[in-house]
Design an enzyme around this catalytic site. Structure first.
Site, PDB file in Angstrom:
ATOM      1  NE  ARG A   1      34.784 -23.588 -22.292  1.00 23.68           N
ATOM      2  CZ  ARG A   1      35.988 -24.391 -21.401  1.00 23.68           C
ATOM      3  NH1 ARG A   1      36.226 -25.328 -21.871  1.00 23.68           N
ATOM      4  NH2 ARG A   1      35.726 -24.240 -20.404  1.00 23.68           N
TER       5      ARG A   1
ATOM      6  NE  ARG B   1      27.539 -15.668 -20.701  1.00 21.74           N
ATOM      7  CZ  ARG B   1      27.349 -14.612 -20.073  1.00 21.74           C
ATOM      8  NH1 ARG B   1      26.946 -13.585 -20.232  1.00 21.74           N
ATOM      9  NH2 ARG B   1      28.368 -13.916 -19.542  1.00 21.74           N
TER      10      ARG B   1
HETATM   11  O1  CP3 Z   1      29.352 -29.778 -22.408  1.00 18.83           O
HETATM   12  C1  CP3 Z   1      28.735 -28.414 -22.823  1.00 18.83           C
HETATM   13  O2  CP3 Z   1      28.967 -27.992 -23.390  1.00 18.83           O
HETATM   14  C2  CP3 Z   1      27.714 -28.852 -21.915  1.00 18.83           C
HETATM   15  C3  CP3 Z   1      27.476 -27.462 -20.702  1.00 18.83           C
HETATM   16  C4  CP3 Z   1      28.806 -27.277 -19.227  1.00 18.83           C
HETATM   17  C5  CP3 Z   1      29.215 -26.306 -19.292  1.00 18.83           C
HETATM   18  N1  CP3 Z   1      30.295 -26.015 -18.197  1.00 18.83           N
HETATM   19  C6  CP3 Z   1      28.775 -24.637 -19.943  1.00 18.83           C
HETATM   20  C7  CP3 Z   1      30.137 -22.939 -19.239  1.00 18.83           C
HETATM   21  C8  CP3 Z   1      28.942 -28.023 -18.822  1.00 18.83           C
HETATM   22  C9  CP3 Z   1      29.206 -29.720 -19.295  1.00 18.83           C
HETATM   23  C10 CP3 Z   1      30.202 -27.881 -18.105  1.00 18.83           C
HETATM   24  C11 CP3 Z   1      30.862 -28.349 -16.857  1.00 18.83           C
HETATM   25  C12 CP3 Z   1      31.683 -27.614 -15.794  1.00 18.83           C
HETATM   26  N2  CP3 Z   1      31.683 -26.182 -15.250  1.00 18.83           N
HETATM   27  C13 CP3 Z   1      32.920 -27.800 -15.366  1.00 18.83           C
HETATM   28  C14 CP3 Z   1      33.516 -29.243 -16.082  1.00 18.83           C
HETATM   29  C15 CP3 Z   1      34.483 -29.994 -16.455  1.00 18.83           C
HETATM   30  C16 CP3 Z   1      35.924 -29.270 -17.232  1.00 18.83           C
HETATM   31  O3  CP3 Z   1      35.610 -28.228 -17.806  1.00 18.83           O
HETATM   32  O4  CP3 Z   1      36.263 -29.964 -16.509  1.00 18.83           O
HETATM   33  C17 CP3 Z   1      33.440 -27.256 -14.892  1.00 18.83           C
HETATM   34  C18 CP3 Z   1      35.258 -27.302 -14.438  1.00 18.83           C
HETATM   35  C19 CP3 Z   1      32.892 -26.040 -14.410  1.00 18.83           C
HETATM   36  C20 CP3 Z   1      33.030 -24.538 -13.934  1.00 18.83           C
HETATM   37  C21 CP3 Z   1      32.955 -23.915 -14.750  1.00 18.83           C
HETATM   38  N3  CP3 Z   1      31.249 -23.359 -15.283  1.00 18.83           N
HETATM   39  C22 CP3 Z   1      34.384 -22.935 -15.160  1.00 18.83           C
HETATM   40  C23 CP3 Z   1      35.437 -23.209 -14.858  1.00 18.83           C
HETATM   41  C24 CP3 Z   1      33.409 -21.933 -15.535  1.00 18.83           C
HETATM   42  C25 CP3 Z   1      34.243 -20.597 -16.321  1.00 18.83           C
HETATM   43  C26 CP3 Z   1      35.096 -21.038 -17.332  1.00 18.83           C
HETATM   44  C27 CP3 Z   1      34.662 -21.557 -18.859  1.00 18.83           C
HETATM   45  O5  CP3 Z   1      34.179 -21.789 -19.761  1.00 18.83           O
HETATM   46  O6  CP3 Z   1      34.344 -22.502 -18.550  1.00 18.83           O
HETATM   47  C28 CP3 Z   1      32.267 -22.128 -15.424  1.00 18.83           C
HETATM   48  C29 CP3 Z   1      31.122 -20.911 -17.115  1.00 18.83           C
HETATM   49  C30 CP3 Z   1      30.740 -21.976 -18.336  1.00 18.83           C
HETATM   50  N4  CP3 Z   1      30.305 -22.959 -18.052  1.00 18.83           N
HETATM   51  C31 CP3 Z   1      30.477 -21.382 -19.410  1.00 18.83           C
HETATM   52  C32 CP3 Z   1      29.930 -22.885 -20.175  1.00 18.83           C
HETATM   53  C33 CP3 Z   1      29.706 -21.994 -21.657  1.00 18.83           C
HETATM   54  C34 CP3 Z   1      31.271 -19.682 -19.879  1.00 18.83           C
HETATM   55  C35 CP3 Z   1      30.603 -19.472 -19.364  1.00 18.83           C
HETATM   56  C36 CP3 Z   1      30.175 -17.783 -20.044  1.00 18.83           C
HETATM   57  O7  CP3 Z   1      30.248 -18.724 -21.695  1.00 18.83           O
HETATM   58  O8  CP3 Z   1      30.130 -16.657 -19.909  1.00 18.83           O
END
Ligand code: CP3
Length: 342
Positions: A30, A39
C-alpha cells in the site's frame, strides 16, 4: 529462534510491558516505496501473492523502514476462496472481483474444504518459512485469515460493496445454505492457519472486516459461531479477533478463546473495557484518516490514545493504513508510541 524484540508477544499474552508494541494493519504494501516497485515488477497482484521471494521483501520492508514491533505476512484474505475453488481477480483501482459466485447448494457442494483447500496454498507456507529466516528473530511474524462471514460476503457478492446486499439476502432467504458455506470456509481456514503456524507464524489475526454490516442478531447467528470454532481450534499461538464495526457484540467477542481484540475508531477504550472487563488485550484504534493531519496533531492524538487505553494495549490504527498516507505521518505515529512509557 529466540526473538530479539518480543515486546509484542509479551504484551499479547497479557504481561505488563514498558510501552505498548506498535504495528499497522495493512503495513505490508500500500504505502511504502519499495512495495510500489515490487508491485510494478509483476503483471498482477496474484503473481505477487504467489511469489515467496517477493513476499519476503514486502513483509520485511515495514520492519526495516518503520521500525514496527511485528511483521505481518504479505498475502490476502481472498486466497481462501481461491483455494476452495472460487478464483478471484484484483482489478486495478476497483478491487477484488470473483468471475463466479456462490448461489446454490450445488455451488457450495463443489467447494474444496479442510486440508484439501489448505493444500492449495503451499506458496504461502513457503513464504512464511522464508520470511522467518530473513527476519532472524528481529520481531514476531503475524499470520492472518479473513473471518468466515467476511469471506462468505465476498464469495456470494462477487466483489466489494457498501452493503453486501446479495450476501445478506442469502442470510435472510437461505440461512441453511449460508451455514453450509460458512462451515466449509471455517474448516478450510482452520486447516490453513494450522499450516501457517507449522511454517512459523507467531500470532494469528482474524479480520472480520464486514462484521459491522450485520445486525446484532445476525452477527450472533452467522459470525460468532464460526469465529468461536476457529479460536477454539487455534490454541498453539495467541489470536487477535478484529471484528470491524461490531461494537454491539463486544461482550460476546470477549468470551472467545482469544488473547486480543482489535477495535476500530467507532469504539472508545472505556466502552470496550466496560463490555469486556480487564482480561483481554486491546488493539487499535487511531482513525487512519488522522494520519492525513499535521505531524503535531498526529503526535497529540496518538499520545491521548495511549493514555486512554493504559496497559494491556497494542497500538495500531482502527483499520488498515490508507494507500495515500504520507510515510512521514506513519513514522510519526510509530515513533510517538516507541517514545512513550507507562
Ligand atoms: O496487513 C498487511 O499489510 C498484510 C497484507 C494484507 C493485504 N490484504 C494485502 C493487499 C492483508 C492483511 C489483507 C487483508 C484484506 N484483504 C482484508 C481485511 C483487512 C481490511 O482491510 O479490512 C480485506 C477486506 C481484503 C480484500 C482486498 N484485497 C481488497 C478490498 C483489496 C483492494 C484494495 C486494497 O488495497 O486493499 C485487496 C488487494 C490488496 N491486498 C492489496 C494489498 C497490498 C492492494 C493490491 C495492489 O497493491 O495492487
Amino acid at each position: 529462534m529466540k526473538l530479539q524484540n518480543d515486546l509484542f508477544l509479551r504484551a499479547i499474552t497479557g504481561e505488563v510491558v514498558e510501552r505498548p508494541p506498535v504495528w499497522l494493519m495493512r503495513q505490508a504494501g500500500r504505502t511504502l516505496p519499495n512495495y510500489r516497485k515490487i508491485r510494478a515488477s509483476v503483471p498482477d497482484f496474484k503473481t505477487l501473492v504467489e511469489s515467496p521471494e517477493l513476499i519476503v521483501e514486502a513483509t520485511v520492508e515495514p520492519v526495516e523502514v518503520l521500525g514496527v514491533d511485528a511483521a505481518i505476512i504479505f498475502s490476502d484474505i481472498l486466497v481462501i476462496p481461491e483455494a476452495m475453488g472460487l478464483p478471484y481477480e484484483l482489478l486495478e483501482k476497483r478491487g477484488p472481483r470473483f468471475p463466479r459466485t456462490i448461489k446454490t447448494q450445488a455451488d457450495v457442494r463443489g467447494l474444496r474444504t479442510g486440508v484439501d483447500a489448505a493444500a492449495q496454498l503451499a506458496h504461502t507456507y513457503e513464504s512464511v518459512r522464508l520470511t522467518k529466516q530473513r527476519l532472524q528473530g528481529r520481531v514476531p511474524l503475524i499470520g492472518f485469515a479473513g473471518a468466515p462471514w467476511t469471506i462468505m460476503a465476498y464469495m456470494v457478492e462477487g466483489s466489494g460493496s457498501k452493503t453486501f446486499a446479495s450476501a445478506k439476502e442469502m442470510l435472510f432467504k437461505s440461512p441453511e445454505l449460508a451455514h453450509q458455506l460458512l462451515d466449509k470456509i471455517t474448516q478450510a481456514t482452520i486447516a490453513y492457519l494450522k499450516e501457517k503456524i507449522i511454517a512459523g507464524v507467531d500470532v494469528i489475526q482474524l479480520f472480520d472486516s464486514w462484521a459491522g454490516i450485520l445486525s446484532p442478531h445476525q452477527y450472533h447467528q452467522f459470525a460468532m459461531p464460526y469465529l468461536k470454532e476457529i479460536c477454539d481450534h487455534i490454541q498453539e499461538v495467541p489470536v487477535t479477533v478484529f471484528s470491524k464495526g461490531a461494537w454491539f457484540a463486544l461482550k460476546e467477542i470477549g468470551a472467545l478463546n482469544c488473547q486480543a481484540i482489535g477495535l476500530d475508531w467507532n469504539t472508545t477504550p472505556q466502552f470496550a473495557r466496560a463490555q469486556l472487563g480487564n482480561e483481554k488485550v486491546l488493539q487499535g484504534n487511531l482513525d487512519p484518516c488522522q494520519l492525513f493531519d499535521t505531524l503535531d496533531n498526529i503526535e497529540k492524538a496518538t499520545l491521548s490514545m495511549l493514555k486512554e487505553f493504559g496497559t494491556k494495549h497494542i497500538a495500531n490504527l482502527g483499520h488498515g493504513v490508507y494507500p495515500e498516507t504520507p510515510v512521514e505521518a506513519i513514522h510519526c505515529f510509530v515513533d510517538t508510541v516507541k517514545r512513550f512509557r507507562y
